[in-house]
Design a protein around this motif. Structure first.
Motif, PDB file in Angstrom:
ATOM      1  N   PHE A   6      -4.336  10.981   0.107  1.00  0.00           N
ATOM      2  CA  PHE A   6      -3.113  10.740   0.879  1.00  0.00           C
ATOM      3  C   PHE A   6      -3.048   9.287   1.359  1.00  0.00           C
ATOM      4  O   PHE A   6      -2.019   8.628   1.230  1.00  0.00           O
ATOM      5  CB  PHE A   6      -3.035  11.701   2.070  1.00  0.00           C
ATOM      6  N   VAL A   7      -4.146   8.779   1.898  1.00  0.00           N
ATOM      7  CA  VAL A   7      -4.189   7.396   2.383  1.00  0.00           C
ATOM      8  C   VAL A   7      -3.942   6.428   1.235  1.00  0.00           C
ATOM      9  O   VAL A   7      -3.196   5.458   1.363  1.00  0.00           O
ATOM     10  CB  VAL A   7      -5.536   7.105   3.090  1.00  0.00           C
ATOM     11  N   ARG A   8      -4.573   6.695   0.095  1.00  0.00           N
ATOM     12  CA  ARG A   8      -4.392   5.822  -1.068  1.00  0.00           C
ATOM     13  C   ARG A   8      -2.918   5.827  -1.500  1.00  0.00           C
ATOM     14  O   ARG A   8      -2.346   4.776  -1.781  1.00  0.00           O
ATOM     15  CB  ARG A   8      -5.298   6.263  -2.206  1.00  0.00           C
ATOM     16  N   LEU A   9      -2.299   6.987  -1.573  1.00  0.00           N
ATOM     17  CA  LEU A   9      -0.895   7.086  -1.975  1.00  0.00           C
ATOM     18  C   LEU A   9       0.001   6.323  -1.001  1.00  0.00           C
ATOM     19  O   LEU A   9       0.859   5.536  -1.424  1.00  0.00           O
ATOM     20  CB  LEU A   9      -0.472   8.555  -2.060  1.00  0.00           C
ATOM     21  N   VAL A  10      -0.211   6.497   0.284  1.00  0.00           N
ATOM     22  CA  VAL A  10       0.597   5.800   1.294  1.00  0.00           C
ATOM     23  C   VAL A  10       0.407   4.288   1.167  1.00  0.00           C
ATOM     24  O   VAL A  10       1.374   3.521   1.201  1.00  0.00           O
ATOM     25  CB  VAL A  10       0.247   6.290   2.720  1.00  0.00           C
ATOM     26  N   ARG A  11      -0.838   3.870   0.998  1.00  0.00           N
ATOM     27  CA  ARG A  11      -1.110   2.432   0.884  1.00  0.00           C
ATOM     28  C   ARG A  11      -0.386   1.838  -0.322  1.00  0.00           C
ATOM     29  O   ARG A  11       0.195   0.759  -0.242  1.00  0.00           O
ATOM     30  CB  ARG A  11      -2.625   2.202   0.784  1.00  0.00           C
ATOM     31  N   HIS A  12      -0.382   2.551  -1.432  1.00  0.00           N
ATOM     32  CA  HIS A  12       0.293   2.028  -2.629  1.00  0.00           C
ATOM     33  C   HIS A  12       1.809   2.097  -2.516  1.00  0.00           C
ATOM     34  O   HIS A  12       2.505   1.342  -3.181  1.00  0.00           O
ATOM     35  CB  HIS A  12      -0.202   2.753  -3.891  1.00  0.00           C
ATOM     36  N   ARG A  13       2.320   2.969  -1.706  1.00  0.00           N
ATOM     37  CA  ARG A  13       3.767   2.989  -1.487  1.00  0.00           C
ATOM     38  C   ARG A  13       4.147   1.944  -0.438  1.00  0.00           C
ATOM     39  O   ARG A  13       5.276   1.491  -0.389  1.00  0.00           O
ATOM     40  CB  ARG A  13       4.250   4.384  -1.070  1.00  0.00           C
ATOM     41  N   LEU A  55      -0.151  -0.390  -7.404  1.00  0.00           N
ATOM     42  CA  LEU A  55      -0.064   0.200  -8.736  1.00  0.00           C
ATOM     43  C   LEU A  55       1.240   0.964  -8.915  1.00  0.00           C
ATOM     44  O   LEU A  55       1.742   1.564  -7.954  1.00  0.00           O
ATOM     45  CB  LEU A  55      -1.215   1.189  -8.953  1.00  0.00           C
ATOM     46  N   PRO A  56       1.765   0.989 -10.132  1.00  0.00           N
ATOM     47  CA  PRO A  56       2.896   1.878 -10.404  1.00  0.00           C
ATOM     48  C   PRO A  56       2.470   3.342 -10.189  1.00  0.00           C
ATOM     49  O   PRO A  56       1.293   3.688 -10.338  1.00  0.00           O
ATOM     50  CB  PRO A  56       3.207   1.621 -11.876  1.00  0.00           C
ATOM     51  N   LEU A 102      -3.462  -6.021  -4.522  1.00  0.00           N
ATOM     52  CA  LEU A 102      -3.600  -6.082  -3.073  1.00  0.00           C
ATOM     53  C   LEU A 102      -3.888  -4.726  -2.421  1.00  0.00           C
ATOM     54  O   LEU A 102      -4.715  -4.639  -1.515  1.00  0.00           O
ATOM     55  CB  LEU A 102      -2.347  -6.707  -2.457  1.00  0.00           C
ATOM     56  N   ALA A 103      -3.232  -3.673  -2.851  1.00  0.00           N
ATOM     57  CA  ALA A 103      -3.398  -2.367  -2.205  1.00  0.00           C
ATOM     58  C   ALA A 103      -4.836  -1.867  -2.267  1.00  0.00           C
ATOM     59  O   ALA A 103      -5.276  -1.132  -1.387  1.00  0.00           O
ATOM     60  CB  ALA A 103      -2.458  -1.341  -2.832  1.00  0.00           C
ATOM     61  N   GLU A 104      -5.564  -2.263  -3.281  1.00  0.00           N
ATOM     62  CA  GLU A 104      -6.964  -1.844  -3.427  1.00  0.00           C
ATOM     63  C   GLU A 104      -7.947  -2.964  -3.110  1.00  0.00           C
ATOM     64  O   GLU A 104      -9.155  -2.767  -3.228  1.00  0.00           O
ATOM     65  CB  GLU A 104      -7.220  -1.343  -4.857  1.00  0.00           C
TER      66      GLU A 104
END
Length: 186
Positions: A6-13, A55-56, A102-104
């Motif tokens: 969830f955190v990863r998805l939010v960060r990438h959005r 990421l896309p 950047l997100a990662e």
């Protein structure tokens, strides 16, 4: 520390092109472009920067649904960008992509097969580690410049400019760069 899906998805959005442009604003992009052009006068290789906010969704989905490790996903994305930028299209197979996600907080160096014949994985990893340190300190321009200098040193050693002083003149016959020097910021 493991990041929850969830955190990863939010960060990438959350991260987007505006974050990439904040890290590499137009004046920094212009300076990096000039540095790439100066570098390429010393060797026959081609160097590109690609800075991406996130990421896309299709890449994230593979990570979340198929449990593909994020490091593998980031590497696959960098290789895809290398391909999309036609970096494999250089005359001596000596293109190098410096990819920043950047997100990662991820950095990848992708080099064509001509360069990889001369440079081992450990040397690339050491370069990435040094770039990571600068980026963790929010010294983006310094880190990207340092990475360019290190990649340039490798290219000068193994693919030096011709005696005429024109590094990128054969081919193409026009004597111009084979690829653009401007960083891609997305």
């Amino acid at each position: 520390m493991k990041t929850s899906p969830f955190v990863r998805l939010v960060r990438h959005r959350w991260f987007d092109e505006s974050d990439a442009r904040r890290v590499v604003p137009p004046e920094v992009a212009e300076r990096l472009q000039s540095r790439v052009a100066a570098s390429e006068r010393r060797h026959t290789g081609e160097v590109r920067f690609y800075v991406e906010g996130a990421l896309p969704l299709s890449y994230l989905w593979r990570h979340l649904r198929d449990k593909v490790p994020i490091d593998q996903i980031v590497r696959e994305r960098a290789v895809m960008i290398f391909s999309k930028l036609r970096m494999w299209d250089t005359a001596q197979s000596n293109g190098v992509l410096i990819y920043l996600l950047l997100a990662e907080h991820a950095i990848e160096l992708v080099a064509d097969r001509g360069v990889n014949r001369h440079v081992g994985t450990a040397e690339w990893k050491a370069m990435v580690d040094r770039l990571s340190l600068a980026l963790s300190e929010n010294r983006f321009e310094d880190g990207l410049t340092q990475a360019l200098e290190e990649v340039s040193a490798v290219l000068v050693e193994h693919f030096p400019a011709s005696e005429s002083g024109n590094a990128n003149d054969t081919p193409p016959p026009s004597g111009s760069n084979q690829l653009p020097d401007a960083p891609v910021v997305r």
